[in-house]
Design a protein around this motif. Structure first.
Motif, PDB file in Angstrom:
ATOM      1  N   ARG A 186      15.697   3.959  32.074  1.00  0.00           N
ATOM      2  CA  ARG A 186      15.051   2.684  32.374  1.00  0.00           C
ATOM      3  C   ARG A 186      13.536   2.701  32.177  1.00  0.00           C
ATOM      4  O   ARG A 186      12.939   1.654  31.916  1.00  0.00           O
ATOM      5  CB  ARG A 186      15.366   2.269  33.821  1.00  0.00           C
ATOM      6  N   ILE A 187      12.913   3.856  32.310  1.00  0.00           N
ATOM      7  CA  ILE A 187      11.454   3.925  32.233  1.00  0.00           C
ATOM      8  C   ILE A 187      10.994   4.703  31.014  1.00  0.00           C
ATOM      9  O   ILE A 187      10.151   4.226  30.237  1.00  0.00           O
ATOM     10  CB  ILE A 187      10.873   4.558  33.519  1.00  0.00           C
ATOM     11  N   VAL A 188      11.552   5.901  30.825  1.00  0.00           N
ATOM     12  CA  VAL A 188      11.041   6.791  29.784  1.00  0.00           C
ATOM     13  C   VAL A 188      11.462   6.333  28.396  1.00  0.00           C
ATOM     14  O   VAL A 188      10.627   6.242  27.483  1.00  0.00           O
ATOM     15  CB  VAL A 188      11.502   8.236  30.056  1.00  0.00           C
ATOM     16  N   LEU A 189      12.739   6.049  28.206  1.00  0.00           N
ATOM     17  CA  LEU A 189      13.215   5.688  26.866  1.00  0.00           C
ATOM     18  C   LEU A 189      12.572   4.412  26.315  1.00  0.00           C
ATOM     19  O   LEU A 189      12.225   4.371  25.127  1.00  0.00           O
ATOM     20  CB  LEU A 189      14.737   5.547  26.869  1.00  0.00           C
ATOM     21  N   PRO A 190      12.397   3.343  27.108  1.00  0.00           N
ATOM     22  CA  PRO A 190      11.691   2.180  26.539  1.00  0.00           C
ATOM     23  C   PRO A 190      10.282   2.499  26.057  1.00  0.00           C
ATOM     24  O   PRO A 190       9.809   1.886  25.095  1.00  0.00           O
ATOM     25  CB  PRO A 190      11.676   1.189  27.708  1.00  0.00           C
ATOM     26  N   LEU A 191       9.605   3.435  26.710  1.00  0.00           N
ATOM     27  CA  LEU A 191       8.269   3.823  26.268  1.00  0.00           C
ATOM     28  C   LEU A 191       8.315   4.737  25.047  1.00  0.00           C
ATOM     29  O   LEU A 191       7.288   4.926  24.376  1.00  0.00           O
ATOM     30  CB  LEU A 191       7.522   4.531  27.407  1.00  0.00           C
ATOM     31  N   ALA A 192       9.474   5.319  24.770  1.00  0.00           N
ATOM     32  CA  ALA A 192       9.602   6.274  23.670  1.00  0.00           C
ATOM     33  C   ALA A 192      10.074   5.630  22.379  1.00  0.00           C
ATOM     34  O   ALA A 192      10.501   6.332  21.462  1.00  0.00           O
ATOM     35  CB  ALA A 192      10.576   7.396  24.064  1.00  0.00           C
ATOM     36  N   ARG A 193      10.012   4.312  22.275  1.00  0.00           N
ATOM     37  CA  ARG A 193      10.485   3.644  21.063  1.00  0.00           C
ATOM     38  C   ARG A 193       9.767   4.097  19.798  1.00  0.00           C
ATOM     39  O   ARG A 193      10.412   4.265  18.752  1.00  0.00           O
ATOM     40  CB  ARG A 193      10.373   2.132  21.240  1.00  0.00           C
ATOM     41  N   PRO A 194       8.441   4.314  19.804  1.00  0.00           N
ATOM     42  CA  PRO A 194       7.817   4.821  18.562  1.00  0.00           C
ATOM     43  C   PRO A 194       8.366   6.176  18.126  1.00  0.00           C
ATOM     44  O   PRO A 194       8.634   6.396  16.947  1.00  0.00           O
ATOM     45  CB  PRO A 194       6.326   4.909  18.938  1.00  0.00           C
ATOM     46  N   ALA A 195       8.536   7.097  19.071  1.00  0.00           N
ATOM     47  CA  ALA A 195       9.081   8.409  18.726  1.00  0.00           C
ATOM     48  C   ALA A 195      10.530   8.303  18.279  1.00  0.00           C
ATOM     49  O   ALA A 195      10.958   8.991  17.337  1.00  0.00           O
ATOM     50  CB  ALA A 195       8.964   9.353  19.922  1.00  0.00           C
ATOM     51  N   LEU A 196      11.308   7.448  18.922  1.00  0.00           N
ATOM     52  CA  LEU A 196      12.704   7.264  18.532  1.00  0.00           C
ATOM     53  C   LEU A 196      12.806   6.656  17.137  1.00  0.00           C
ATOM     54  O   LEU A 196      13.672   7.038  16.342  1.00  0.00           O
ATOM     55  CB  LEU A 196      13.422   6.373  19.547  1.00  0.00           C
ATOM     56  N   ALA A 197      11.924   5.686  16.828  1.00  0.00           N
ATOM     57  CA  ALA A 197      11.938   5.094  15.490  1.00  0.00           C
ATOM     58  C   ALA A 197      11.560   6.122  14.439  1.00  0.00           C
ATOM     59  O   ALA A 197      12.165   6.177  13.356  1.00  0.00           O
ATOM     60  CB  ALA A 197      10.976   3.908  15.444  1.00  0.00           C
ATOM     61  N   THR A 198      10.570   6.949  14.733  1.00  0.00           N
ATOM     62  CA  THR A 198      10.176   8.009  13.794  1.00  0.00           C
ATOM     63  C   THR A 198      11.314   8.996  13.578  1.00  0.00           C
ATOM     64  O   THR A 198      11.617   9.382  12.437  1.00  0.00           O
ATOM     65  CB  THR A 198       8.937   8.741  14.321  1.00  0.00           C
ATOM     66  N   LEU A 199      11.952   9.409  14.664  1.00  0.00           N
ATOM     67  CA  LEU A 199      13.075  10.342  14.548  1.00  0.00           C
ATOM     68  C   LEU A 199      14.223   9.724  13.770  1.00  0.00           C
ATOM     69  O   LEU A 199      14.876  10.403  12.957  1.00  0.00           O
ATOM     70  CB  LEU A 199      13.535  10.759  15.948  1.00  0.00           C
ATOM     71  N   ALA A 200      14.494   8.436  13.983  1.00  0.00           N
ATOM     72  CA  ALA A 200      15.579   7.769  13.257  1.00  0.00           C
ATOM     73  C   ALA A 200      15.283   7.715  11.769  1.00  0.00           C
ATOM     74  O   ALA A 200      16.182   7.921  10.938  1.00  0.00           O
ATOM     75  CB  ALA A 200      15.783   6.364  13.809  1.00  0.00           C
ATOM     76  N   ILE A 201      14.036   7.468  11.397  1.00  0.00           N
ATOM     77  CA  ILE A 201      13.683   7.395   9.977  1.00  0.00           C
ATOM     78  C   ILE A 201      13.866   8.744   9.311  1.00  0.00           C
ATOM     79  O   ILE A 201      14.481   8.860   8.235  1.00  0.00           O
ATOM     80  CB  ILE A 201      12.240   6.894   9.823  1.00  0.00           C
ATOM     81  N   PHE A 202      13.342   9.803   9.923  1.00  0.00           N
ATOM     82  CA  PHE A 202      13.473  11.132   9.341  1.00  0.00           C
ATOM     83  C   PHE A 202      14.938  11.570   9.265  1.00  0.00           C
ATOM     84  O   PHE A 202      15.355  12.214   8.284  1.00  0.00           O
ATOM     85  CB  PHE A 202      12.659  12.151  10.145  1.00  0.00           C
ATOM     86  N   THR A 203      15.702  11.239  10.288  1.00  0.00           N
ATOM     87  CA  THR A 203      17.115  11.606  10.276  1.00  0.00           C
ATOM     88  C   THR A 203      17.872  10.848   9.197  1.00  0.00           C
ATOM     89  O   THR A 203      18.732  11.418   8.504  1.00  0.00           O
ATOM     90  CB  THR A 203      17.734  11.330  11.655  1.00  0.00           C
ATOM     91  N   LEU A 204      17.575   9.578   9.031  1.00  0.00           N
ATOM     92  CA  LEU A 204      18.234   8.783   8.000  1.00  0.00           C
ATOM     93  C   LEU A 204      17.929   9.329   6.608  1.00  0.00           C
ATOM     94  O   LEU A 204      18.840   9.500   5.783  1.00  0.00           O
ATOM     95  CB  LEU A 204      17.786   7.326   8.105  1.00  0.00           C
ATOM     96  N   LEU A 205      16.665   9.614   6.344  1.00  0.00           N
ATOM     97  CA  LEU A 205      16.305  10.136   5.024  1.00  0.00           C
ATOM     98  C   LEU A 205      16.958  11.489   4.766  1.00  0.00           C
ATOM     99  O   LEU A 205      17.455  11.748   3.663  1.00  0.00           O
ATOM    100  CB  LEU A 205      14.784  10.255   4.917  1.00  0.00           C
ATOM    101  N   GLY A 206      16.970  12.354   5.767  1.00  0.00           N
ATOM    102  CA  GLY A 206      17.548  13.677   5.569  1.00  0.00           C
ATOM    103  C   GLY A 206      19.049  13.654   5.384  1.00  0.00           C
ATOM    104  O   GLY A 206      19.586  14.308   4.479  1.00  0.00           O
ATOM    105  N   SER A 207      19.752  12.903   6.229  1.00  0.00           N
ATOM    106  CA  SER A 207      21.217  12.865   6.140  1.00  0.00           C
ATOM    107  C   SER A 207      21.685  12.081   4.921  1.00  0.00           C
ATOM    108  O   SER A 207      22.706  12.413   4.309  1.00  0.00           O
ATOM    109  CB  SER A 207      21.799  12.252   7.417  1.00  0.00           C
ATOM    110  N   TRP A 208      20.970  11.018   4.545  1.00  0.00           N
ATOM    111  CA  TRP A 208      21.379  10.214   3.398  1.00  0.00           C
ATOM    112  C   TRP A 208      21.224  10.997   2.088  1.00  0.00           C
ATOM    113  O   TRP A 208      22.049  10.869   1.183  1.00  0.00           O
ATOM    114  CB  TRP A 208      20.553   8.935   3.347  1.00  0.00           C
ATOM    115  N   ASN A 209      20.184  11.803   1.989  1.00  0.00           N
ATOM    116  CA  ASN A 209      19.897  12.520   0.742  1.00  0.00           C
ATOM    117  C   ASN A 209      20.380  13.965   0.753  1.00  0.00           C
ATOM    118  O   ASN A 209      20.061  14.720  -0.174  1.00  0.00           O
ATOM    119  CB  ASN A 209      18.384  12.495   0.471  1.00  0.00           C
ATOM    120  N   ASP A 210      21.122  14.364   1.762  1.00  0.00           N
ATOM    121  CA  ASP A 210      21.591  15.745   1.845  1.00  0.00           C
ATOM    122  C   ASP A 210      22.597  16.028   0.725  1.00  0.00           C
ATOM    123  O   ASP A 210      23.535  15.260   0.515  1.00  0.00           O
ATOM    124  CB  ASP A 210      22.245  15.988   3.211  1.00  0.00           C
TER     125      ASP A 210
END
Length: 287
Positions: free
Chosen positions: A196-220
């Protein structure tokens, strides 16, 4: 001179109008075209007939256009199945990364338990191990688990990563602990504080992690090339290797497949870039 005359003379002075865009755009626009040039050449090559592709020197803009590459791509290959497999792998990787890496990163950042520092350093040490050294033992382990030659072989290695845990831990350390203490005072449990508190504040880090994960898994490519042999379970990058041969390569077919493989990522970025920027800006205002 009276004040009224002064105000009148001041109001008649024309104001200097600025540029309707930032001066940085004069540099960024040519650079963006430079990065767009390879994709444009790939797209034009996918529309060229084979007779023009094999000419030397090659022409940047073909004189004749044909859709035979795309026609043969969807008629003679399982491109839609490969695209679906890749989407399943990438979606599973993103969801598992966001859940597992955020939980592990929060644990290493906030919880106190024996061996915390050693465990985190051991996870970081795995980043320095070349992935090629892990392929044989990973293949043997997957073979004993019955995951070889199955789509699960491409999903399991992307469930979590040391980089994702490190990224989320560093972000959680930057958050003020007073916010979590206030939640605990209000009666929230540790998990409620996290969700309820930590994850909503972590949206920038989560978005960054999602982008890197998408690029890595898609192009593996390397690991699916080792672990999957059934064409029904091919990922997109693995399926495109079938269009390349030791003596002959069907360039129009290969370029059409590369366009299909690249286009979803470009469309996703164009649709989500405004949300990513808004998330970063709102996080900066809250911080």
């Amino acid at each position: 001179m009276t004040p009224s005359a002064t105000s009148t003379s001041t109001s008649t002075v024309p104001r200097r109008r600025g540029l309707p865009f930032s001066p940085w755009h004069l540099l960024l626009v040519p650079v963006s075209f430079l990065f767009l040039l390879p994709f444009l050449e790939m797209f034009l090559t996918s529309l060229e007939p084979a007779s023009e592709i094999n000419e030397f020197p090659p022409a940047f803009v073909p004189t004749h256009f044909t859709l035979s590459g795309y026609t043969r791509l969807f008629a003679d290959s399982s491109i839609l199945r490969w695209l679906l497999n890749t989407a399943v792998v990438s979606a599973s990787a993103i969801v598992s990364h966001l859940v597992l890496c955020s939980l592990a990163g929060y644990g290493f950042a906030r919880l106190r338990f024996p061996g915390r520092t050693f465990g985190f350093l051991a996870i970081l040490a795995t980043i320095m191990v070349p992935s090629q050294l892990l392929m044989i033992p990973t293949y043997v382990m997957f073979a004993r688990l019955g995951l070889v030659d199955h789509l699960g072989a491409a999903i399991v290695p992307w469930l979590a990563s040391a980089f994702g845990i490190f990224l989320m831990r560093q972000f959680f350390l930057s958050l003020p602990s007073e916010l979590e203490e206030a939640g605990r005072i209000d009666g929230c449990s540790r998990l409620q504080v996290f969700f309820r508190i930590v994850l909503p504040l972590a949206r920038p880090a989560l978005a960054t992690l999602a982008i890197f994960t998408l690029l890595g898994s898609w192009n593996d490519l390397v690991w699916p090339l080792v672990a999957i042999n059934d064409e029904h379970d091919f990922t997109l990058q693995l399926g495109l290797t079938n269009f390349q041969g030791a003596r002959r390569t069907d360039w129009s077919l290969l370029m059409a497949g590369n366009v299909v493989a690249t286009l979803p990522l470009m469309l996703l970025f164009l649709l989500a870039q405004r949300q990513f920027v808004a998330t970063m800006a709102s996080a900066g205002l809250k911080g």
